[in-house]
Design a protein around this motif. Structure first.
Motif, PDB file in Angstrom:
ATOM      1  N   ILE A  16       1.248  13.565  -3.631  1.00 39.87           N
ATOM      2  CA  ILE A  16       0.543  13.651  -2.321  1.00 39.87           C
ATOM      3  C   ILE A  16       0.923  12.441  -1.623  1.00 39.87           C
ATOM      4  O   ILE A  16       1.228  12.641  -0.524  1.00 39.87           O
ATOM      5  CB  ILE A  16      -0.916  14.135  -2.416  1.00 39.87           C
ATOM      6  CG1 ILE A  16      -1.106  15.306  -2.996  1.00 39.87           C
ATOM      7  CG2 ILE A  16      -1.561  14.010  -1.071  1.00 39.87           C
ATOM      8  CD1 ILE A  16      -2.587  15.688  -3.310  1.00 39.87           C
ATOM      9  N   VAL A  17       0.677  11.441  -2.157  1.00 38.47           N
ATOM     10  CA  VAL A  17       0.920  10.185  -1.244  1.00 38.47           C
ATOM     11  C   VAL A  17       2.283   9.808  -0.852  1.00 38.47           C
ATOM     12  O   VAL A  17       2.926   9.325   0.159  1.00 38.47           O
ATOM     13  CB  VAL A  17       0.334   8.866  -2.190  1.00 38.47           C
ATOM     14  CG1 VAL A  17       0.873   7.469  -1.640  1.00 38.47           C
ATOM     15  CG2 VAL A  17      -1.232   8.960  -2.238  1.00 38.47           C
ATOM     16  N   CYS A  18       3.216  10.091  -2.009  1.00 35.41           N
ATOM     17  CA  CYS A  18       4.770  10.250  -1.610  1.00 35.41           C
ATOM     18  C   CYS A  18       5.168  11.229  -0.453  1.00 35.41           C
ATOM     19  O   CYS A  18       5.770  10.922   0.482  1.00 35.41           O
ATOM     20  CB  CYS A  18       5.461  10.696  -2.708  1.00 35.41           C
ATOM     21  SG  CYS A  18       5.449   9.347  -4.219  1.00 35.41           S
ATOM     22  N   LEU A  36       8.994   4.849  -0.878  1.00 31.64           N
ATOM     23  CA  LEU A  36       8.656   5.727  -2.222  1.00 31.64           C
ATOM     24  C   LEU A  36       8.615   4.804  -3.449  1.00 31.64           C
ATOM     25  O   LEU A  36       7.960   5.019  -4.443  1.00 31.64           O
ATOM     26  CB  LEU A  36       9.795   6.878  -2.116  1.00 31.64           C
ATOM     27  CG  LEU A  36       9.726   7.902  -1.063  1.00 31.64           C
ATOM     28  CD1 LEU A  36      10.852   8.746  -1.134  1.00 31.64           C
ATOM     29  CD2 LEU A  36       8.302   8.563  -1.182  1.00 31.64           C
ATOM     30  N   THR A  37       9.792   3.894  -3.508  1.00 35.81           N
ATOM     31  CA  THR A  37       9.709   3.385  -4.597  1.00 35.81           C
ATOM     32  C   THR A  37       8.514   2.410  -4.946  1.00 35.81           C
ATOM     33  O   THR A  37       7.778   2.046  -6.045  1.00 35.81           O
ATOM     34  CB  THR A  37      10.618   2.205  -4.577  1.00 35.81           C
ATOM     35  OG1 THR A  37      12.016   2.709  -4.512  1.00 35.81           O
ATOM     36  CG2 THR A  37      10.931   1.073  -5.796  1.00 35.81           C
ATOM     37  N   THR A  41       5.884   2.980  -8.067  1.00 35.08           N
ATOM     38  CA  THR A  41       5.417   1.817  -8.660  1.00 35.08           C
ATOM     39  C   THR A  41       3.978   1.433  -8.943  1.00 35.08           C
ATOM     40  O   THR A  41       3.485   1.190  -9.746  1.00 35.08           O
ATOM     41  CB  THR A  41       6.395   0.396  -8.322  1.00 35.08           C
ATOM     42  OG1 THR A  41       7.704   0.834  -8.213  1.00 35.08           O
ATOM     43  CG2 THR A  41       6.044  -0.705  -8.978  1.00 35.08           C
ATOM     44  N   ALA A  42       3.173   1.671  -7.603  1.00 33.04           N
ATOM     45  CA  ALA A  42       1.780   1.544  -7.716  1.00 33.04           C
ATOM     46  C   ALA A  42       1.042   2.485  -8.606  1.00 33.04           C
ATOM     47  O   ALA A  42       0.154   1.992  -9.031  1.00 33.04           O
ATOM     48  CB  ALA A  42       1.386   1.341  -5.971  1.00 33.04           C
ATOM     49  N   THR A  43       1.728   3.603  -8.463  1.00 32.27           N
ATOM     50  CA  THR A  43       1.134   4.609  -8.943  1.00 32.27           C
ATOM     51  C   THR A  43       1.151   4.502 -10.436  1.00 32.27           C
ATOM     52  O   THR A  43      -0.095   4.759 -11.179  1.00 32.27           O
ATOM     53  CB  THR A  43       1.645   6.083  -8.697  1.00 32.27           C
ATOM     54  OG1 THR A  43       1.265   6.231  -7.340  1.00 32.27           O
ATOM     55  CG2 THR A  43       0.681   7.186  -9.289  1.00 32.27           C
ATOM     56  N   TRP A  47      -1.982   3.740 -13.275  1.00 31.70           N
ATOM     57  CA  TRP A  47      -1.967   4.811 -14.234  1.00 31.70           C
ATOM     58  C   TRP A  47      -2.147   3.901 -15.748  1.00 31.70           C
ATOM     59  O   TRP A  47      -2.914   4.210 -16.582  1.00 31.70           O
ATOM     60  CB  TRP A  47      -1.050   5.641 -14.349  1.00 31.70           C
ATOM     61  CG  TRP A  47      -1.192   6.605 -15.485  1.00 31.70           C
ATOM     62  CD1 TRP A  47      -2.162   7.556 -15.927  1.00 31.70           C
ATOM     63  CD2 TRP A  47      -0.513   6.635 -16.665  1.00 31.70           C
ATOM     64  NE1 TRP A  47      -1.869   8.081 -17.366  1.00 31.70           N
ATOM     65  CE2 TRP A  47      -0.702   7.380 -17.686  1.00 31.70           C
ATOM     66  CE3 TRP A  47       0.770   5.587 -17.223  1.00 31.70           C
ATOM     67  CZ2 TRP A  47      -0.356   7.414 -19.084  1.00 31.70           C
ATOM     68  CZ3 TRP A  47       1.282   5.544 -18.242  1.00 31.70           C
ATOM     69  CH2 TRP A  47       0.838   6.437 -19.103  1.00 31.70           C
ATOM     70  N   MET A  48      -1.233   2.985 -15.765  1.00 29.54           N
ATOM     71  CA  MET A  48      -1.041   2.159 -16.951  1.00 29.54           C
ATOM     72  C   MET A  48      -2.335   1.196 -17.121  1.00 29.54           C
ATOM     73  O   MET A  48      -2.722   1.198 -18.236  1.00 29.54           O
ATOM     74  CB  MET A  48       0.198   1.123 -16.987  1.00 29.54           C
ATOM     75  CG  MET A  48       1.323   2.046 -17.365  1.00 29.54           C
ATOM     76  SD  MET A  48       3.002   0.860 -16.982  1.00 29.54           S
ATOM     77  CE  MET A  48       2.675  -0.402 -18.371  1.00 29.54           C
ATOM     78  N   MET A  49      -2.968   0.801 -16.019  1.00 27.81           N
ATOM     79  CA  MET A  49      -4.076   0.043 -16.241  1.00 27.81           C
ATOM     80  C   MET A  49      -5.325   0.693 -16.614  1.00 27.81           C
ATOM     81  O   MET A  49      -5.825   0.433 -17.637  1.00 27.81           O
ATOM     82  CB  MET A  49      -4.390  -0.816 -15.023  1.00 27.81           C
ATOM     83  CG  MET A  49      -5.501  -1.850 -14.905  1.00 27.81           C
ATOM     84  SD  MET A  49      -5.131  -3.014 -15.951  1.00 27.81           S
ATOM     85  CE  MET A  49      -6.729  -3.683 -16.227  1.00 27.81           C
TER      86      MET A  49
END
Length: 70
Positions: A16-18, A36-37, A41-43, A47-49
């Motif tokens: 959605i944010v993209c 978009l990159t 990357t932020a998403t 998610w990893m955190m």
């Protein structure tokens, strides 16, 4: 079950944010790719955190050790 559902929520929010970035910040092909990159990357980093904190709670490494005198 919770891990899979929350992962799907992160994927949906990322998509959605993209799409919002693509619609709102349309300034050319290289700027769009950069935006978009950054969003992807932020998403992935968020998610990893979340995944690391979630899995760390499953089996904590630190266990209280009581001495005989205490």
């Amino acid at each position: 079950m919770g891990f899979l559902i929350t992962t799907l929520i992160f994927v949906v929010v990322g998509i959605i944010v993209c799409l919002c970035t693509r619609i709102c910040c349309n300034r050319g092909p290289s700027a769009n790719l950069f935006h978009l990159t950054l969003v992807i990357t932020a998403t992935i980093c968020c998610w990893m955190m979340w995944a690391i904190v979630y899995m760390a709670q499953m089996k904590p490494l630190i266990v209280p050790i009581l001495n005989e005198g205490e």
